[in-house]
Design an enzyme around this catalytic site. Sequence first.
Site, mmCIF file in Angstrom:
data_model
loop_
_atom_site.group_PDB
_atom_site.id
_atom_site.type_symbol
_atom_site.label_atom_id
_atom_site.label_comp_id
_atom_site.label_asym_id
_atom_site.label_seq_id
_atom_site.Cartn_x
_atom_site.Cartn_y
_atom_site.Cartn_z
ATOM 1 N N TYR A 137 -10.088 4.770 6.889
ATOM 2 C CA TYR A 137 -10.375 5.100 8.286
ATOM 3 C C TYR A 137 -11.486 6.140 8.281
ATOM 4 O O TYR A 137 -11.335 7.196 7.662
ATOM 5 C CB TYR A 137 -9.146 5.688 8.982
ATOM 6 C CG TYR A 137 -8.011 4.731 9.234
ATOM 7 C CD1 TYR A 137 -7.846 4.142 10.483
ATOM 8 C CD2 TYR A 137 -7.081 4.436 8.239
ATOM 9 C CE1 TYR A 137 -6.787 3.280 10.736
ATOM 10 C CE2 TYR A 137 -6.015 3.576 8.476
ATOM 11 C CZ TYR A 137 -5.882 3.003 9.732
ATOM 12 O OH TYR A 137 -4.837 2.156 9.972
ATOM 13 N N TYR A 193 3.076 6.795 10.434
ATOM 14 C CA TYR A 193 2.302 5.629 9.972
ATOM 15 C C TYR A 193 3.223 4.576 9.345
ATOM 16 O O TYR A 193 3.051 3.378 9.598
ATOM 17 C CB TYR A 193 1.245 6.081 8.963
ATOM 18 C CG TYR A 193 0.170 5.056 8.706
ATOM 19 C CD1 TYR A 193 -0.948 4.952 9.525
ATOM 20 C CD2 TYR A 193 0.268 4.183 7.612
ATOM 21 C CE1 TYR A 193 -1.941 4.015 9.281
ATOM 22 C CE2 TYR A 193 -0.721 3.245 7.357
ATOM 23 C CZ TYR A 193 -1.830 3.162 8.201
ATOM 24 O OH TYR A 193 -2.798 2.220 7.958
ATOM 25 N N HIS A 227 0.840 -1.196 0.000
ATOM 26 C CA HIS A 227 0.000 0.000 0.000
ATOM 27 C C HIS A 227 0.875 1.247 0.000
ATOM 28 O O HIS A 227 1.737 1.410 0.861
ATOM 29 C CB HIS A 227 -0.911 0.013 1.234
ATOM 30 C CG HIS A 227 -2.042 -0.950 1.143
ATOM 31 N ND1 HIS A 227 -3.066 -0.981 2.054
ATOM 32 C CD2 HIS A 227 -2.316 -1.933 0.252
ATOM 33 C CE1 HIS A 227 -3.925 -1.929 1.726
ATOM 34 N NE2 HIS A 227 -3.477 -2.521 0.633
ATOM 35 N N PRO A 269 -5.048 -0.539 18.026
ATOM 36 C CA PRO A 269 -4.688 -0.917 16.658
ATOM 37 C C PRO A 269 -4.850 0.203 15.638
ATOM 38 O O PRO A 269 -4.492 0.014 14.477
ATOM 39 C CB PRO A 269 -5.644 -2.074 16.359
ATOM 40 C CG PRO A 269 -6.820 -1.843 17.252
ATOM 41 C CD PRO A 269 -6.255 -1.233 18.501
ATOM 42 N N LYS A 290 0.582 -0.380 14.882
ATOM 43 C CA LYS A 290 1.937 -0.385 15.407
ATOM 44 C C LYS A 290 2.291 -1.618 16.249
ATOM 45 O O LYS A 290 3.477 -1.842 16.531
ATOM 46 C CB LYS A 290 2.160 0.872 16.269
ATOM 47 C CG LYS A 290 2.205 2.140 15.450
ATOM 48 C CD LYS A 290 3.483 2.255 14.663
ATOM 49 C CE LYS A 290 3.322 3.064 13.408
ATOM 50 N NZ LYS A 290 3.260 2.293 12.193
#
Length: 389
Positions: A200, A384, A72, A292, A296
């Site tokens: 998200y 991220y 991704h 979550p 991480k």
Amino acid sequence: MRTKVAIIGAGPAGLLLGQLLHAYGIDNVILERQTPDYVLGRIRAGLLEEGTVELLDEVGAGSRAHREGLVHEGVELAFAGSRHRIDLKALTGKTMMIYGQTEVTLDLMNAREAAGLTSIYEAADVEPHDFDTDHPRVSYVKDGVACELTCDFIAGCDGFHGVSRASVKPSAIKTFERIYPFGWLGILSETPPVSHELIYSNHARGFALCTMRSMRRSRHYVQCSLDDHVDQWPDERFWDELKRRLDQKAVDSLITGPSIEKSIAPLRSFVAEPMRFGRMFLAGDAAHIVPPTGAKGLNLAASDVRFLSHALREYYDEKSSAGIDDYSRRALSRAWKAVRFSWWMTSILHKFPDQGEIGARIQVAELDYLVHSRAATTSLAENYVGLPY
């Protein structure tokens, strides 16, 4: 039995540490209280940082991830009825890989077996001893017989509920914890993903996340009450609720189907300090837990293991204790930054019981600023994809 490093726990952290130590010529034995099938049956997320993939490559366990994992280059944030893409690769030069934790564990198990290394499964009553001396040992029971493993060092990779951290005197350890007032209800289904990247979603009804395990298997989550039970959420109710929390384009793309797994996970932030106690070290979930939201957990375990394996190699190859003396500081420095990032992601995306209308408006304002500010977007992207080791 005698070894250099006794590793408690055969999850990804323990297995990866074992393979790295083997690559460095350091003997190790893994003790695990469950069966291999039980370990592989634990359903966990799998969004890997490049650094984690590089460690798998280093121990010869990364080839299937490269074949089957989904790379991704970005991630999407949905709020106020629209979606905004964060281009991770353009901002950082790095990507993320979708590859399930179960698959990581299986690959590491197979690599360990191929190397002929010792793993003792169904080891009952595992207990570390004398780790505050120069002669640590681990006792356990196997097939009803009391056994003992003597070693130079103990690595506690046995998770949040494991025996390693619990064996430390309360006066020698300090813990920090935040329990979030909601959970994630997640389902796994044999359906194609809504989007080729994660979505998200911040919504007035609560958070939602659309992700995947493959291009044929999807994983979806909705924020729920900690008082909820899975049997209160038949598939139809879940899909209806998910649709309410997504933008229209996602709803139009969503393909529903029967769930093949469904569970509710509570969210917490947890850190134990320090991560070294004499000749015993904590790594992974034994030392820290993150919600979550920031993806991480597994990656933090991998970075702990990287720090620890390098420190132990330095100890044996260079006769220097500098690395092991600095292990806790280095691991905690990276862990606390991940805790901060995961807390921040959770705080801007979820509905909190006491936030009220002003809190909801502030979340939208922050998200709007985030997606329109290159500085803010870069900060999110850097965290991220994983901060440097």
